[in-house]
Design a protein around this motif. Structure first.
Motif, PDB file in Angstrom:
ATOM      1  N   HIS B  84      -5.105   1.799 -16.767  1.00 37.97           N
ATOM      2  CA  HIS B  84      -4.398   2.207 -15.541  1.00 37.97           C
ATOM      3  C   HIS B  84      -3.284   3.194 -15.871  1.00 37.97           C
ATOM      4  CE1 HIS B  84      -5.375  -1.618 -12.968  1.00 37.97           C
ATOM      5  NE2 HIS B  84      -6.439  -0.908 -13.263  1.00 37.97           N
ATOM      6  N   ARG B  88      -1.726   5.275  -9.917  1.00 40.32           N
ATOM      7  CA  ARG B  88      -2.258   4.258  -8.995  1.00 40.32           C
ATOM      8  C   ARG B  88      -1.233   3.854  -7.954  1.00 40.32           C
ATOM      9  NH1 ARG B  88      -6.649   1.498 -10.393  1.00 40.32           N
ATOM     10  NH2 ARG B  88      -6.090  -0.236  -9.052  1.00 40.32           N
ATOM     11  N   PRO B  93      -5.353   5.202  -5.169  1.00 38.70           N
ATOM     12  CA  PRO B  93      -6.755   5.626  -5.182  1.00 38.70           C
ATOM     13  C   PRO B  93      -7.332   5.806  -3.781  1.00 38.70           C
ATOM     14  CG  PRO B  93      -6.417   3.791  -6.684  1.00 38.70           C
ATOM     15  CD  PRO B  93      -5.133   3.979  -5.951  1.00 38.70           C
TER      16      PRO B  93
END
Lengths: 285, 383
Positions: B84, B88, B93
């Motif tokens: 990650h 994010r 996303p």
């Protein structure tokens, strides 16, 4: 109804479409049509420069970049001409007067109307590529004294595929504008040119040393048009081309339209040829 | 605590006091996110306190490889970066852009008014801080901006943690983005020291960070603290798995556009797009319209996209980048070359994720050197 609050917000966020009402649906040819649109909000001021495009949204289907094909001085009506090639444009074909359509824009660079002043102008159009050039032609005709000789070279697949045929007939009868049309495949009634549009460049009446060329059509056609123009002696810096790429945002944020370092949506779609020449010749860039 | 702390002052915070740091941040209304253990990897997630951190774990990384292992110590930051990245949180996303409702032949557009969360990003590595600065340029400082990103970023409280355990895929040192070069844009920076008393060197990079730090029971640094930090830095530099020579990368890759080595890479590349998803700077998105079955309502979402798909470049008649080589070429050229033309910086920060999370272990540092060694090679000529 769209409220003015909605419109204000839409103006702030370039990702939110502005609702327009379809005033008129015009069938142009077998697979092309024009939409005349008016914003719901009568105070919404339309303003675009020839060569720019909008992202047109059909409810529940999707959004596509379509160049503006109307007159830039018309501040009340937005005109788009498109070909049915995908899901969204096919859904667009089914729109009727009174339907709502969304539009975001206008986006991108425009044809060099200022730079072309005082010079001969050659417009080279292939197929639907005539649509983004029509605003430039309207512009020139409204300011005819400011330009030298003006030539439109237009190539299309067959006589039935000729866009804006009535307007073209009118323009052909004008003495201040040269219009040459050619088709790939002639029919028995066709009395005009047959062959690719780039072949018309060689004998078109303009002074190559004092000409600005605006080229729009499939990339391969533009490549050959540039070749013919430079062969005649038009400098690459005086040739402008309009590029097409996949676009999802129109504002350089989605990344889809990249052509090496160019965001075609905001750095283009209209480019001075000499500035993107290396990108134009490399395959699958 | 006899003096007034200023921005940039380095002080010591004992390991036992780390919980207090979380409390202080949370007290300001931030939702704290940081590294956590999940599904056999160190990923990013919401954390309540220091107990949620992957204490005593390390990761072993190399091209196409990632494994977690127990450490012999209780290091809080004893690992490199996982799959990650912070995009994010700052650039989710998936995000709704607007909704629309049909009413006869018409429809109304309903903008989605979202309260962006007040995020605290805890344990951001210097390479990731560099990536955030890259995304700032792309998404917030251009002609048009992603207002959601800008709002999340503006509100975010960023705690940077120096990296002492670079992985096999890492090459930040060669790009000047780590392992301890924090640059700008953070509120607090921490250096964990394991030798002797377990402690952190902490400094504030903003007034927000300063407010938090002042409220903590800090003590003055000693020369021994600074020496320990420097020893750790040296050790991290030695353990850096890879290096990239960014010198002339732009011209090099532009010249290499026709090199047939792209075909060779395309033979290995699966076009899966993992590199673009794992990359902390990749920003490409597409839009998805979700329409109700009765056709009365629709919602538009913006979702991450990858330039490795055929749809990405599709225009009527086909995809512009149809060939696999052209798609890999686009990604790598964008990352190291055309990004510079667009945003005045490279799109690569040396985090190594694209190497580690590539199923076949394609190594961007190695490929760049291959092109460098082949300057003049011509794709057409070789074919």
């Amino acid at each position: 109804m769209a409220t003015s609050i909605e419109l204000t917000q839409a103006a702030r966020d370039p990702m939110i479409p502005v609702p327009y009402v379809v005033e008129r649906f015009l069938r142009e040819t077998n697979d092309t049509f024009s939409l005349e649109l008016e914003p719901f909000d009568p105070t919404y001021e339309l303003a675009f420069r020839p060569g720019q495009f909008n992202m047109l949204y059909v409810f529940g289907v999707g959004e596509v970049p379509i160049s503006i094909s109307g007159d830039a001085t018309d501040t009340k009506r937005l005109v788009h001409t498109t070909r049915e090639v995908g899901v969204v444009t096919r859904a667009m074909r089914n729109l009727k007067a009174g339907h709502t359509i969304g539009a975001r824009g206008p986006f991108g660079t425009s044809w060099p109307m200022e730079e072309a002043k005082g010079h001969d102008v050659v417009l080279v159009a292939g197929g639907i590529g005539l649509a983004p050039l029509r605003p430039a032609l309207y512009w020139i005709l409204r300011n005819r004294d400011e330009y030298g000789k003006v030539v439109l070279l237009y190539g299309t697949r067959s006589p039935e595929d000729i866009l804006y045929s009535k307007e073209l007939a009118k323009w052909r009868s004008q003495f201040d504008l040269e219009v040459h049309i050619t088709v790939d495949r002639a029919t028995t009634e066709w009395r005009g040119n047959v062959g690719v549009v780039t072949k018309l460049v060689g004998r078109a009446p303009f002074d190559p040393t004092d000409t600005v060329a605006m080229v729009c059509g499939p990339e391969i056609m533009m490549r050959f048009a540039v070749e013919e123009l430079t062969k005649r002696g038009v400098a690459e810096a005086n040739i402008y081309v309009s590029m097409e790429r996949n676009m999802k945002c129109g504002v350089g944020l989605c990344g889809h339209c990249q052509l090496r370092g160019e965001f075609v949506c905001k750095d283009g779609p209209v480019y001075r040829y000499d500035l993107i020449e290396p990108l134009f010749v490399e395959r699958e860039l | 605590m006899t003096r007034t702390l200023r921005i940039g002052d380095q002080v010591v915070l004992d390991r036992e006091r780390l919980a207090g740091l979380f409390e202080a941040i949370r007290k300001l209304g931030y939702v704290v996110h940081g590294p956590i253990l999940s599904d056999g990897a160190i990923v990013l997630g919401p954390i309540e306190s220091d107990r949620d951190l992957p204490i005593g774990w390390r990761d072993r990384q190399d091209a196409g490889t990632y494994r977690l292992e127990r450490r012999e110590d209780d290091a809080v930051f004893g690992y490199a970066v996982g799959p990650h990245s912070w995009k994010r949180l700052l650039f989710p996303p998936k995000r709704s852009l607007w909704r629309a409702e049909r009413e006869g032949a018409r429809f109304h557009l309903l903008p989605i008014v979202e309260d962006t969360p007040k995020l605290a990003l805890f344990g951001v590595r210097p390479c990731e801080m560099a990536a955030i600065r890259v995304q700032d340029r792309v998404l917030a400082n251009g002609q048009y901006q992603d207002s959601n990103y800008a709002s999340r970023r503006r509100q975010a409280f960023v705690v940077v943690a120096d990296c002492h355990e670079p992985g096999g895929g890492c090459f930040c040192a060669s790009l000047g983005t780590g392992p301890t070069e924090q640059g700008e844009g953070w509120d607090l920076a921490m250096t964990e020291i394991l030798q002797g008393r377990h402690r952190f060197l902490v400094r504030a990079g903003s007034s927000k960070g300063l407010d938090v730090l002042r409220a903590l029971p800090w003590t003055e640094t000693s020369p021994a603290d600074l020496q320990a930090a420097e020893r750790q830095r040296q050790r991290a530099l030695r353990r850096m798995g890879r290096r990239m020579n960014p010198e002339g990368a732009k011209e090099l890759l532009y010249q290499a556009a026709s090199d047939n080595h792209w075909d060779e890479i395309a033979q290995r590349c699966l076009m899966c797009g993992n590199c673009t998803m794992a990359c902390p700077t990749c920003f490409c998105v597409t839009v998805v319209d979700r329409t109700s079955l009765d056709g009365s309502q629709t919602e538009r979402e913006r979702v991450w996209d990858s330039c490795f798909s055929l749809e990405f470049s599709y225009i009527h008649g086909g995809s512009v980048r149809f060939s696999p080589y052209a798609r890999y070429r686009h990604w790598m050229t964008h990352k190291l070359a055309s990004w510079q033309d667009q945003f005045g910086t490279m799109g690569c920060v040396g985090c190594g994720r694209c190497i580690v999370w590539c199923p076949v272990g394609i190594d961007i540092t190695e490929e760049l050197e291959t092109f460098r060694s082949r300057v003049g090679g011509n794709r057409e000529a070789v074919r």
